[in-house]
Design an enzyme around this catalytic site. Structure first.
Site, PDB file in Angstrom:
ATOM      1  N   SER A  58      -5.099 -44.648  -6.680  1.00 35.27           N
ATOM      2  CA  SER A  58      -3.816 -45.247  -7.016  1.00 35.27           C
ATOM      3  C   SER A  58      -4.039 -46.623  -7.635  1.00 35.27           C
ATOM      4  O   SER A  58      -4.808 -46.745  -8.592  1.00 35.27           O
ATOM      5  CB  SER A  58      -2.959 -45.323  -5.761  1.00 35.27           C
ATOM      6  OG  SER A  58      -1.618 -45.522  -6.090  1.00 35.27           O
TER       7      SER A  58
ATOM      8  N   ASP B 243       0.530 -34.239  -7.243  1.00 38.56           N
ATOM      9  CA  ASP B 243       0.804 -35.677  -7.401  1.00 38.56           C
ATOM     10  C   ASP B 243       1.698 -35.870  -8.618  1.00 38.56           C
ATOM     11  O   ASP B 243       1.260 -35.669  -9.746  1.00 38.56           O
ATOM     12  CB  ASP B 243      -0.522 -36.418  -7.558  1.00 38.56           C
ATOM     13  CG  ASP B 243      -0.359 -37.937  -7.645  1.00 38.56           C
ATOM     14  OD1 ASP B 243       0.772 -38.418  -7.805  1.00 38.56           O
ATOM     15  OD2 ASP B 243      -1.387 -38.631  -7.544  1.00 38.56           O
TER      16      ASP B 243
ATOM     17  N   HIS C 244       0.867 -37.463  -3.982  1.00 41.26           N
ATOM     18  CA  HIS C 244      -0.013 -38.597  -4.287  1.00 41.26           C
ATOM     19  C   HIS C 244      -0.844 -39.014  -3.060  1.00 41.26           C
ATOM     20  O   HIS C 244      -2.009 -39.399  -3.182  1.00 41.26           O
ATOM     21  CB  HIS C 244       0.851 -39.761  -4.767  1.00 41.26           C
ATOM     22  CG  HIS C 244       0.069 -40.967  -5.168  1.00 41.26           C
ATOM     23  ND1 HIS C 244      -0.895 -40.946  -6.148  1.00 41.26           N
ATOM     24  CD2 HIS C 244       0.090 -42.245  -4.707  1.00 41.26           C
ATOM     25  CE1 HIS C 244      -1.413 -42.166  -6.285  1.00 41.26           C
ATOM     26  NE2 HIS C 244      -0.846 -42.966  -5.418  1.00 41.26           N
TER      27      HIS C 244
END
Lengths: 384, 213
Positions: free
Chosen positions: A159, A324, A357
């Protein structure tokens, strides 16, 4: 630290202080620069086994140990530890709190200083300068230098951590043997900026935010920050994951009564929001979400992403997760294409997962095998 | 094939015959891209035994993941889509083993291979083998054997070709055939190896080393 720094609970963090400070992309200087960090494992004699782990938006340096504030396990204990993919028996693992964070590195809750580094007797709060992902990486670079490490065996992160990994590889390529940007992208998409803006609007709309000066009378914009976290949390999950975990289940009832019904998923989100405000500073949240929104690696290289990696000797592992939708696989593929255009050494896998995610933080054995194998390959290369 | 030295790993000893023959064609220390690399056996062999900088593309995610978990630089991707993103001359060899017949645009893939690589190594099952011809002649049905083991409506091998077809394509595209060989089902190179006509009848697999004109 003085009492003006309330309402933040003061913790002793392991920190490195750089009195000369850091010049930021926005032009401001933060002096002194303070980087809070943790390490695991031992640096070998050749100093060739260092792995820098970069944390995500609301993570911190407590990657593989009990968090001193929340008492919860480290955020990547599934991945970092003895015998795990980031093997602390083999590698020297460094994780630093990002610049602008709230776990001891220079950031909004820390005491404000002027350009000469003189303390101002109040926290920075909303006056902390704008930071970029590149600023965060430059701060980490200072720490790595101070630890006497000239080359990192690997830089790994998911991320926002993955954005830092990319920035490391682009800005200090000669220092990065292997880079693993996970569940990330080379720029923050309009949709992601939009979700961040909802979170920021919730904070701004909380009367306790006091235009960012909430620290003056010991308050925190708990409602706003909590809503920001709730919105963000939805983006970290997937419809399938929410459905599997909660479905349409009600809390304490088997059927709708149309009175005070609470769906399990609501209750879960409220819990996420309310625990978050006890550990995270609202001004840090604003600072870091902005840094993510500003991130656009190709813009730093004249609009051509391939130029960020031209001639690179760094090996890359790009990994994405099929469910995601915050950092979809297509964005990882675009990164892979840019790396191929630069004839870079790159591995890429899309991990099948319905966890959204958040999957990069969770128990994903296939991902862990891929990451572990990639790092062993890098270790072999540098003889670590 | 020379005797394998002792240090060759399990994976190399058990490597598919066509991969071993391909490995023999690669000069030590080369930059190599293996398209359709499977679990990366050839990449590992070339890296360890030939000091090559070898990378791969694999369309099957499970295979790609296996390769990455073994520390090999493999991307999940598709030859039909992804070759266009590599720069000219990025590799010394671009390898396509037993995959040509399964790509959507074989002619385009070959051109791309010789754009991004100085040389291309291509292996494919020969659809001109006498057994396939015989089967088609006497039964009137699509052949099936070990290589062509899926019914026509399920096979991924959408572009089968013969050795002579491949020579013709190379001529048309002005790709230079530097070396070629055909092997029978035992993996032996036989006396008919210098005649394309005989090879096309008796060769089960073909292996070509091409370069740009």
């Amino acid at each position: 630290m003085n009492d003006a720094l309330a309402p933040f609970q003061r913790l002793e963090h392991q920190r490195e202080t750089f009195p000369d400070g850091l010049q930021l992309d926005c032009g401001a200087v933060v002096a002194p620069l303070v980087v809070a960090y943790r390490t695991h494992g031992r640096l070998n004699a050749a100093r060739s086994n260092a792995v820098l782990v970069c944390h995500a938006l609301t993570g911190d340096q407590y990657v593989a140990e009990t968090h001193p504030l929340t008492g919860k396990p480290g955020w990547w204990e599934a991945v970092v530890g003895p015998g795990l993919p980031i093997d602390t028996d083999r590698y020297f693992v460094i994780c630093a709190n990002v610049l602008g964070g709230c776990m001891g590195s220079s950031g909004p809750p820390e005491e404000m200083t002027d350009a000469e580094g003189r303390p101002q007797g109040r926290p920075w709060g909303i006056d902390f300068p704008s930071v970029t992902i590149r600023d965060m990486v430059r701060a980490q670079k200072r720490l790595v230098d101070a630890l006497g490490i000239t080359r990192l065996m690997a830089v790994v992160g998911g991320s926002m951590g993955g954005m830092q990994v990319l920035e490391w590889a682009a800005t200090f390529p000669e220092m990065v043997v292997a880079a693993a940007p996970i569940a990330t992208a080379t720029h923050h998409s309009a949709q992601n900026i939009a979700f961040h803006e909802v979170g920021r609007a919730a904070i701004h709309g909380d009367p306790d935010w006091m235009a960012g000066r909430y620290w003056e009378d010991g308050r925190i914009p708990a409602k706003g920050l909590s809503v920001a976290r709730m919105v963000a949390h939805i983006t970290y999950l997937s419809e399938a994951a929410l459905g599997r975990k909660f479905g349409r289940k009600l809390r304490g009832a088997s059927a709708l009564t149309f009175l005070e019904d609470v769906f399990e998923v609501e209750s879960y989100l409220r819990h996420q929001g309310s625990t978050f405000v006890r550990r995270f500073d609202a001004n840090s949240y604003l600072t870091i979400t902005r840094a993510m929104d500003y991130f656009d690696l190709s813009a730093e290289f004249g609009g051509e992403l391939g130029a960020a990696f031209r001639g690179t000797a760094t090996r890359f592992l790009v990994a994405s997760f099929s469910s995601d939708w915050l950092f979809p696989t297509e964005e990882s593929r675009a990164l892979v294409r840019a790396l191929n255009a630069a004839a870079a050494n790159v591995s890429f896998v899309e991990i099948a997962s319905d966890k959204g995610h958040d999957a990069f933080l969770l128990d994903e054995p296939v991902f862990h095998r891929a990451l572990g194998g990639f790092l062993r390959g890098a270790a072999e290369r540098v003889g670590a | 094939m020379p005797d394998a030295p002792q240090e060759i790993r399990f994976v190399a000893k058990n490597m598919r015959l066509d991969l071993r023959l391909i490995a023999e064609m690669v000069a030590p220390g080369s930059r190599v891209l293996d398209i359709g690399c499977g679990d990366g056996a050839l990449i590992e062999h070339l890296t360890r035994q030939k000091g090559a900088d070898a990378r791969g593309i694999e369309i099957d995610m499970a295979e790609a993941t296996k390769a990455v978990a073994a520390g090999l630089p493999v991307i999940h991707g598709d030859a039909d889509q992804d070759l266009v993103h590599y720069p000219d001359g990025a590799f010394d060899y671009v390898i396509l083993s037993r995959t040509l017949q399964a790509v959507e645009r074989p002619q385009w893939v070959l051109r791309q291979m010789l754009r991004i690589g100085a040389r291309a190594i291509v292996s494919f099952p020969n659809f001109g083998h006498w057994q396939l011809r015989w089967k088609l002649l006497v039964s009137g049905r699509m052949p099936d054997n070990e290589t062509w083991d899926r019914p026509w409506y399920e096979t991924p091998n959408i572009h089968p070709c013969t050795i002579r077809d491949f020579f013709a394509l190379c001529a048309m595209e002005s790709h230079v055939v530097e070396r070629w060989l055909a092997v029978d089902d035992k993996g032996l190179r036989s006396p008919w190896k210098r005649s394309p006509w005989l090879a096309n009848l008796f060769g089960e697999q073909a292996l070509f080393l091409l370069r740009r004109e």
